[in-house]
Design a protein around this motif. Structure first.
Motif, short mmCIF file in Angstrom:
data_model
loop_
_atom_site.label_atom_id
_atom_site.label_comp_id
_atom_site.label_asym_id
_atom_site.label_seq_id
_atom_site.Cartn_x
_atom_site.Cartn_y
_atom_site.Cartn_z
N GLY A 24 0.77 -1.09 0.05
CA GLY A 24 0.09 -0.04 0.13
C GLY A 24 0.87 1.27 0.05
O GLY A 24 0.52 2.22 -0.71
N LEU A 25 2.03 1.23 0.81
CA LEU A 25 3.02 2.35 0.62
C LEU A 25 3.33 2.53 -0.73
O LEU A 25 3.75 3.61 -1.11
N GLY A 26 3.90 1.48 -1.37
CA GLY A 26 4.32 1.58 -2.76
C GLY A 26 3.34 2.13 -3.93
O GLY A 26 3.87 3.01 -4.60
N VAL A 27 2.16 1.63 -3.58
CA VAL A 27 0.97 2.48 -4.48
C VAL A 27 0.80 3.91 -3.90
O VAL A 27 0.70 4.71 -4.93
N GLY A 28 0.56 4.11 -2.70
CA GLY A 28 0.51 5.45 -2.22
C GLY A 28 1.60 6.19 -2.58
O GLY A 28 1.24 7.59 -3.03
N LEU A 29 2.80 5.85 -2.64
CA LEU A 29 3.91 6.87 -2.89
C LEU A 29 3.76 7.27 -4.32
O LEU A 29 3.90 8.39 -4.82
N ALA A 30 3.60 6.14 -5.22
CA ALA A 30 3.33 6.60 -6.84
C ALA A 30 2.00 7.57 -6.99
O ALA A 30 2.22 8.15 -7.65
N PHE A 31 0.98 7.33 -6.29
CA PHE A 31 -0.09 8.28 -6.39
C PHE A 31 0.20 9.49 -5.98
O PHE A 31 0.05 10.69 -6.69
N ARG A 32 1.02 9.52 -5.02
CA ARG A 32 1.59 11.08 -4.58
C ARG A 32 2.36 11.80 -5.75
O ARG A 32 2.49 13.10 -5.58
N ALA A 33 3.05 11.27 -6.58
CA ALA A 33 3.79 11.76 -7.61
C ALA A 33 2.97 11.61 -8.97
O ALA A 33 3.43 11.83 -9.91
N LEU B 283 -5.89 3.11 -1.62
CA LEU B 283 -7.13 4.12 -1.64
C LEU B 283 -7.97 4.21 -0.48
O LEU B 283 -8.26 5.30 -0.19
N LEU B 284 -7.93 3.10 0.29
CA LEU B 284 -8.64 3.23 1.68
C LEU B 284 -7.74 4.23 2.69
O LEU B 284 -8.33 5.22 3.44
N GLY B 285 -6.51 4.12 2.52
CA GLY B 285 -5.50 4.83 3.29
C GLY B 285 -5.35 6.37 3.06
O GLY B 285 -4.57 7.04 3.62
N ARG B 286 -5.83 6.71 1.71
CA ARG B 286 -5.72 7.74 1.09
C ARG B 286 -4.22 8.13 0.84
O ARG B 286 -3.97 9.51 1.11
N ALA B 287 -3.46 7.39 0.59
CA ALA B 287 -2.03 7.57 0.32
C ALA B 287 -1.15 8.20 1.56
O ALA B 287 -0.27 8.87 1.18
N ASN B 288 -1.77 8.10 2.71
CA ASN B 288 -1.35 8.70 3.81
C ASN B 288 -0.75 7.49 4.73
O ASN B 288 -1.23 6.27 4.95
N THR C 219 -15.87 18.16 -4.69
CA THR C 219 -16.01 16.87 -4.46
C THR C 219 -15.15 15.92 -5.11
O THR C 219 -14.41 14.90 -4.97
N GLY C 220 -14.98 16.41 -6.55
CA GLY C 220 -14.26 15.54 -7.67
C GLY C 220 -12.86 15.59 -7.37
O GLY C 220 -12.14 14.83 -7.72
N ALA C 221 -12.28 16.53 -6.42
CA ALA C 221 -10.93 16.88 -6.52
C ALA C 221 -10.38 16.27 -5.13
O ALA C 221 -9.09 16.10 -4.54
N GLU C 222 -11.43 15.78 -4.32
CA GLU C 222 -11.06 15.32 -2.73
C GLU C 222 -10.07 14.24 -2.81
O GLU C 222 -9.12 14.25 -1.95
N LEU C 223 -10.41 13.04 -3.79
CA LEU C 223 -9.29 11.85 -3.49
C LEU C 223 -7.92 12.65 -3.96
O LEU C 223 -6.71 12.36 -3.21
N ALA C 224 -7.72 13.43 -4.90
CA ALA C 224 -6.35 13.89 -5.32
C ALA C 224 -5.68 14.79 -4.12
O ALA C 224 -4.56 14.59 -3.97
N LYS C 225 -6.61 15.30 -3.32
CA LYS C 225 -6.13 16.34 -2.37
C LYS C 225 -5.72 15.18 -1.28
O LYS C 225 -4.58 15.64 -0.48
N GLY C 226 -6.37 14.09 -1.03
CA GLY C 226 -5.91 13.22 -0.11
C GLY C 226 -4.69 12.57 -0.41
O GLY C 226 -3.73 12.37 0.61
N TRP C 227 -4.21 12.43 -1.61
CA TRP C 227 -2.96 12.01 -2.02
C TRP C 227 -1.95 12.86 -1.99
O TRP C 227 -0.67 12.51 -1.65
N ASN C 228 -2.20 14.11 -2.30
CA ASN C 228 -1.04 15.01 -2.46
C ASN C 228 -1.05 16.13 -1.25
O ASN C 228 -0.17 17.09 -1.27
N GLY C 229 -2.00 16.02 -0.36
CA GLY C 229 -2.12 17.09 0.90
C GLY C 229 -1.05 16.78 2.00
O GLY C 229 -0.31 15.77 1.69
#
Length: 393
Positions: free
Chosen positions: A103-112, A318-323, A383-393
């Protein structure tokens, strides 16, 4: 500004919790429908409606109780020593270990701004490297384990790095290349499991030699329980993820590239180098997942050593919102679902566990639906940008 960020964080947490609860409620309805007695009672619902509700409540209660007893604590086996008392939580932690790292591997890629769905290939590459060192090299106790762990992490990193290099040099889409590399890694492993010196010919099956005891991750709760040092390594990896993204220059660059590659390039950042770096690191996290599989949970390579972790890790991220904290919690949650699923089979089809996971992802990925169901107003961005904010916030 900090107050606004804090409110958005709590708002995001509330949406996540409500999404999880909604998934459980809908799953409960499906459990009731799948129950034979409930369906039979529904045939005379208007004569004796209490029977339908009673049987449905029993089916739902028994299923979720079985999940708890299989994943957390079973009072009926608590008197059978350590294995009986800690057995369920041990299984949860064992299943959660590779899910957290992946999950950390996927989340790190999401953040970038990348989507790494090549976890299967990266886990297999790591397992091949760590397994080979584990059963072909013969080193002192601590050194052998350390070298095997490093080999596995490097194997996952290099396999992920291929995608990063192709993305940086040719612009090849990471989704396509990671999918193709999954097949390459799987077929490479199938080939190696037929090669003399790699295959354990004594077994007559597609399985490698067993990993030396010196290279195995130590068990944390004794020989009767499967949880091993890999869970500690996964939590430490989450700490590293947090430090990397919050305090390091590389983390700042990756977040900037993920938020807006064009603006990052205009600011003088090397976007292509960032793509290579993030895929190397993402692959390294998956490499740790592969290490935990071959040096901890299993002791020999087979063609299913990845155990579906590569794709389940996407759900965890996804559930952890890349955090990092959210990923650890999500990994534990899905580890509990896996651990408790065997117990649930007494009362409901095992496929419903997969349904629960799918529903959680569905609602997490659609926060607007949760807001509409619970009549929660959006704060700040759409709301459409919420998930992206969760990844990059």
């Amino acid at each position: 500004m900090r107050l606004r960020t804090s409110r958005q964080t709590w708002d995001s947490l509330l949406i996540t919790v409500l999404a999880f609860i909604t998934a459980l409620v809908i799953s409960a309805i499906l459990i009731a429908i799948a129950d034979d007695r409930t369906r039979s009672a529904a045939g005379y619902f208007f004569q004796y409606p209490q029977d339908t509700f009673t049987y449905a409540g029993q089916a739902i209660g028994n299923t979720y109780r079985a999940l708890f007893e299989g994943a957390i604590f079973n009072p009926r086996t608590a008197g059978n020593g350590t294995a009986g008392t800690l057995g369920p939580i041990s299984e949860t932690l064992t299943y959660a270990t590779p899910l957290i790292a992946g999950g950390l591997g996927v989340g790190l890629a999401f953040r970038a701004g990348l989507f790494n769905i090549g976890g299967q290939g990266q886990i297999l590459a790591a397992a091949i490297c760590a397994g080979y060192v584990g059963f072909h090299w013969h080193l002192p106790v601590v050194l052998h384990l350390v070298v095997a762990i490093v080999a596995g992490i490097l194997g996952g990193a290099l396999w992920g790095g291929i995608t990063g290099w192709l993305k940086a040099r040719t612009g090849a889409h990471e989704v396509i290349t990671t999918i193709m590399l999954n097949y390459v890694a799987l077929n490479l492993l199938n080939y190696l499991l037929k090669v003399k010196g790699f295959q354990n010919s004594a077994s007559g099956q597609a399985i490698s030699f067993p990993v030396d005891h010196n290279a195995q991750l130590p068990l944390l709760l004794g020989s009767g329980l499967r949880v091993h040092l890999g869970i500690v390594l996964s939590v430490l990896a989450a700490v590293f993820f947090w430090w990397l993204m919050k305090y390091s220059r590389l983390g700042f660059r990756l977040r900037a590239v993920g938020a807006n590659p064009l603006a990052a390039k205009t600011a003088g950042m090397n976007v292509e180098r960032s793509y290579l770096a993030v895929m190397l690191l993402s692959g390294a996290f998956f490499g740790l997942a592969g290490v935990s599989q071959i040096l901890g949970t299993n002791d020999a390579l087979t063609n299913d050593v990845d155990a579906g972790v590569g794709f389940d890790a996407i759900t965890v991220a996804l559930l952890g919102r890349a955090n990092p904290v959210g990923t650890v919690v999500a990994g534990l949650l899905f580890g509990a679902l896996h651990a408790g699923s065997a117990n649930m089979q007494q009362y409901t089809p095992i496929d419903l566990v997969q349904v629960v996971q799918g529903l959680i992802v569905l609602f997490i990925a659609a926060p607007a639906a949760i807001r509409a169901i619970f009549r929660i107003k959006a704060r700040g961005a759409s709301t459409g940008a919420e998930l992206a904010k969760g990844w990059n916030g």
